[in-house]
Each structure stands twice: as structure tokens, then as C-alpha cells.
Scaffold this motif. Sequence first.
Motif, PDB file in Angstrom:
ATOM      1  N   ASP A 181      -9.128  11.822 -10.088  1.00  0.00           N
ATOM      2  CA  ASP A 181     -10.202  10.833 -10.148  1.00  0.00           C
ATOM      3  C   ASP A 181      -9.695   9.425  -9.886  1.00  0.00           C
ATOM      4  OD1 ASP A 181     -12.265  12.652 -10.763  1.00  0.00           O
ATOM      5  OD2 ASP A 181     -11.697  12.625 -12.879  1.00  0.00           O
ATOM      6  N   ILE A 182      -8.484   9.127 -10.381  1.00  0.00           N
ATOM      7  CA  ILE A 182      -7.905   7.797 -10.224  1.00  0.00           C
ATOM      8  C   ILE A 182      -6.523   7.945  -9.586  1.00  0.00           C
ATOM      9  CG2 ILE A 182      -7.121   5.700 -11.366  1.00  0.00           C
ATOM     10  CD1 ILE A 182      -9.088   6.360 -13.637  1.00  0.00           C
ATOM     11  N   LEU A 183      -6.332   7.299  -8.459  1.00  0.00           N
ATOM     12  CA  LEU A 183      -5.045   7.279  -7.765  1.00  0.00           C
ATOM     13  C   LEU A 183      -4.466   5.877  -7.901  1.00  0.00           C
ATOM     14  CD1 LEU A 183      -2.935   8.545  -5.849  1.00  0.00           C
ATOM     15  CD2 LEU A 183      -4.372   7.739  -3.945  1.00  0.00           C
ATOM     16  N   MET A 184      -3.210   5.796  -8.335  1.00  0.00           N
ATOM     17  CA  MET A 184      -2.541   4.502  -8.450  1.00  0.00           C
ATOM     18  C   MET A 184      -1.318   4.499  -7.539  1.00  0.00           C
ATOM     19  SD  MET A 184      -2.860   3.681 -12.494  1.00  0.00           S
ATOM     20  CE  MET A 184      -2.409   1.973 -12.265  1.00  0.00           C
ATOM     21  N   THR A 185      -1.242   3.495  -6.681  1.00  0.00           N
ATOM     22  CA  THR A 185      -0.094   3.314  -5.800  1.00  0.00           C
ATOM     23  C   THR A 185       0.316   1.844  -5.862  1.00  0.00           C
ATOM     24  OG1 THR A 185      -1.487   2.870  -3.853  1.00  0.00           O
ATOM     25  CG2 THR A 185      -0.814   5.161  -4.230  1.00  0.00           C
ATOM     26  N   HIS A 186       1.493   1.549  -5.368  1.00  0.00           N
ATOM     27  CA  HIS A 186       1.923   0.150  -5.331  1.00  0.00           C
ATOM     28  C   HIS A 186       1.157  -0.606  -4.258  1.00  0.00           C
ATOM     29  CE1 HIS A 186       4.972  -3.084  -4.167  1.00  0.00           C
ATOM     30  NE2 HIS A 186       4.395  -3.488  -5.288  1.00  0.00           N
ATOM     31  N   GLY A 187       1.154  -0.073  -3.064  1.00  0.00           N
ATOM     32  CA  GLY A 187       0.509  -0.747  -1.947  1.00  0.00           C
ATOM     33  C   GLY A 187      -0.839  -0.146  -1.624  1.00  0.00           C
ATOM     34  N   PRO A 188      -1.624  -0.864  -0.811  1.00  0.00           N
ATOM     35  CA  PRO A 188      -2.965  -0.424  -0.452  1.00  0.00           C
ATOM     36  C   PRO A 188      -2.991   0.450   0.792  1.00  0.00           C
ATOM     37  CG  PRO A 188      -2.590  -2.600   0.425  1.00  0.00           C
ATOM     38  CD  PRO A 188      -1.338  -2.223  -0.343  1.00  0.00           C
ATOM     39  N   PRO A 189      -4.108   1.144   0.977  1.00  0.00           N
ATOM     40  CA  PRO A 189      -4.327   1.803   2.257  1.00  0.00           C
ATOM     41  C   PRO A 189      -4.754   0.753   3.288  1.00  0.00           C
ATOM     42  CG  PRO A 189      -6.254   2.106   0.881  1.00  0.00           C
ATOM     43  CD  PRO A 189      -5.229   1.372   0.053  1.00  0.00           C
ATOM     44  N   LEU A 190      -4.579   1.064   4.533  1.00  0.00           N
ATOM     45  CA  LEU A 190      -4.956   0.150   5.610  1.00  0.00           C
ATOM     46  C   LEU A 190      -6.436  -0.220   5.512  1.00  0.00           C
ATOM     47  CD1 LEU A 190      -4.053  -1.276   8.244  1.00  0.00           C
ATOM     48  CD2 LEU A 190      -4.880   0.741   9.455  1.00  0.00           C
ATOM     49  N   GLY A 191      -6.711  -1.518   5.576  1.00  0.00           N
ATOM     50  CA  GLY A 191      -8.088  -1.994   5.666  1.00  0.00           C
ATOM     51  C   GLY A 191      -8.773  -2.288   4.348  1.00  0.00           C
ATOM     52  N   PHE A 192      -8.104  -2.036   3.232  1.00  0.00           N
ATOM     53  CA  PHE A 192      -8.722  -2.257   1.931  1.00  0.00           C
ATOM     54  C   PHE A 192      -7.874  -3.206   1.099  1.00  0.00           C
ATOM     55  CE2 PHE A 192     -10.741   1.509   3.460  1.00  0.00           C
ATOM     56  CZ  PHE A 192     -12.060   1.333   3.060  1.00  0.00           C
ATOM     57  N   ARG A 193      -8.309  -4.469   1.045  1.00  0.00           N
ATOM     58  CA  ARG A 193      -7.640  -5.504   0.250  1.00  0.00           C
ATOM     59  C   ARG A 193      -6.170  -5.661   0.645  1.00  0.00           C
ATOM     60  NH1 ARG A 193     -11.986  -8.050  -1.394  1.00  0.00           N
ATOM     61  NH2 ARG A 193     -10.466  -9.372  -2.409  1.00  0.00           N
ATOM     62  N   ASP A 194      -5.883  -5.542   1.947  1.00  0.00           N
ATOM     63  CA  ASP A 194      -4.497  -5.563   2.435  1.00  0.00           C
ATOM     64  C   ASP A 194      -4.214  -6.696   3.416  1.00  0.00           C
ATOM     65  OD1 ASP A 194      -6.048  -4.482   4.524  1.00  0.00           O
ATOM     66  OD2 ASP A 194      -4.388  -3.257   5.246  1.00  0.00           O
ATOM     67  N   TRP A 195      -5.143  -7.664   3.539  1.00  0.00           N
ATOM     68  CA  TRP A 195      -4.965  -8.757   4.497  1.00  0.00           C
ATOM     69  C   TRP A 195      -3.961  -9.770   3.976  1.00  0.00           C
ATOM     70  CZ3 TRP A 195      -5.580  -9.763   9.355  1.00  0.00           C
ATOM     71  CH2 TRP A 195      -5.592 -11.079   9.820  1.00  0.00           C
ATOM     72  N   VAL A 196      -2.989 -10.130   4.820  1.00  0.00           N
ATOM     73  CA  VAL A 196      -1.987 -11.140   4.483  1.00  0.00           C
ATOM     74  C   VAL A 196      -2.189 -12.308   5.447  1.00  0.00           C
ATOM     75  CG1 VAL A 196       0.477 -11.647   4.269  1.00  0.00           C
ATOM     76  CG2 VAL A 196      -0.387  -9.394   3.634  1.00  0.00           C
ATOM     77  N   PRO A 197      -2.884 -13.358   4.989  1.00  0.00           N
ATOM     78  CA  PRO A 197      -3.179 -14.481   5.890  1.00  0.00           C
ATOM     79  C   PRO A 197      -1.948 -15.129   6.499  1.00  0.00           C
ATOM     80  CG  PRO A 197      -4.436 -14.671   3.855  1.00  0.00           C
ATOM     81  CD  PRO A 197      -3.460 -13.546   3.664  1.00  0.00           C
TER      82      PRO A 197
END
Length: 115
Positions: free
Chosen positions: A29-45
Motif C-alpha cells: 500500500d505504501i512504497l518508500m524510496t529515497h528518490g522519486p520516479p520520473l515526472g513526480f516532484r523530481d524537477w531540479v530548477p
Amino acid sequence: TPWFNGWGFNLPRGQSLLDKWNLIPEGVDILMTHGPPLGFRDWVPKELQRVGCVELLNTVQRRVRPKLHVFGGIHEGYGIMTDGYTTYINASTCTVSFQPTNPPIIFDLPTPQGS
């Protein structure tokens, strides 16, 4: 997390990384990872790019399908998004300058029917 933007626990993108993501069991039900999947809250201005993992995105959306996916490795991406099924939470407490000022994100997960 076996890969994250050139930092610790690195594997090159591609099959070796996908093999690690394939170890995530279905039905969580809940997956926890260090980094995000592509396209979800992963933008680095600063770098003008998304840095999320495409193999993780495919694993989350096509196979595992958790209700929540929580991560925090991209401090600039703090916040919540959804793809209509999974809610993605970048719960980083720190800002991009490592100041611990982001408030906690609180969520409710409904109790499964029949429990």
C-alpha cells in the motif's frame, strides 16, 4: 534505493536497476524510496531537468501500484501529486539549501474493507 542522481547506492540506469526495482513485491500500500520516479516532484530548477527514475516510474505505475509512494531525495520537489491512482509525496523536510523548514505532510490511509 539503488540509484539516485549520482549519489550513494548507485547502479546505472537500465536492466540492472530494473532488476532491483523488480524485487519490490506487488500488493504494497505504501512504497518508500529515497528518490522519486520520473515526472513526480523530481524537477531540479538549478539543473533545468527532471532527475527521477524512469525504471521506478514503470515499476510503480505498471506493476506495484501502491496507494502511496513517499520519497524525499529531491528537496526542491517537496509536495504532493497524483496520477489518479497513486499519490506521490515528496516529504523532504529540508529545502534545497538543507534548511529543515518544510512542514511534515500528514495523510490518512483508509482501512481496507473487511479488516
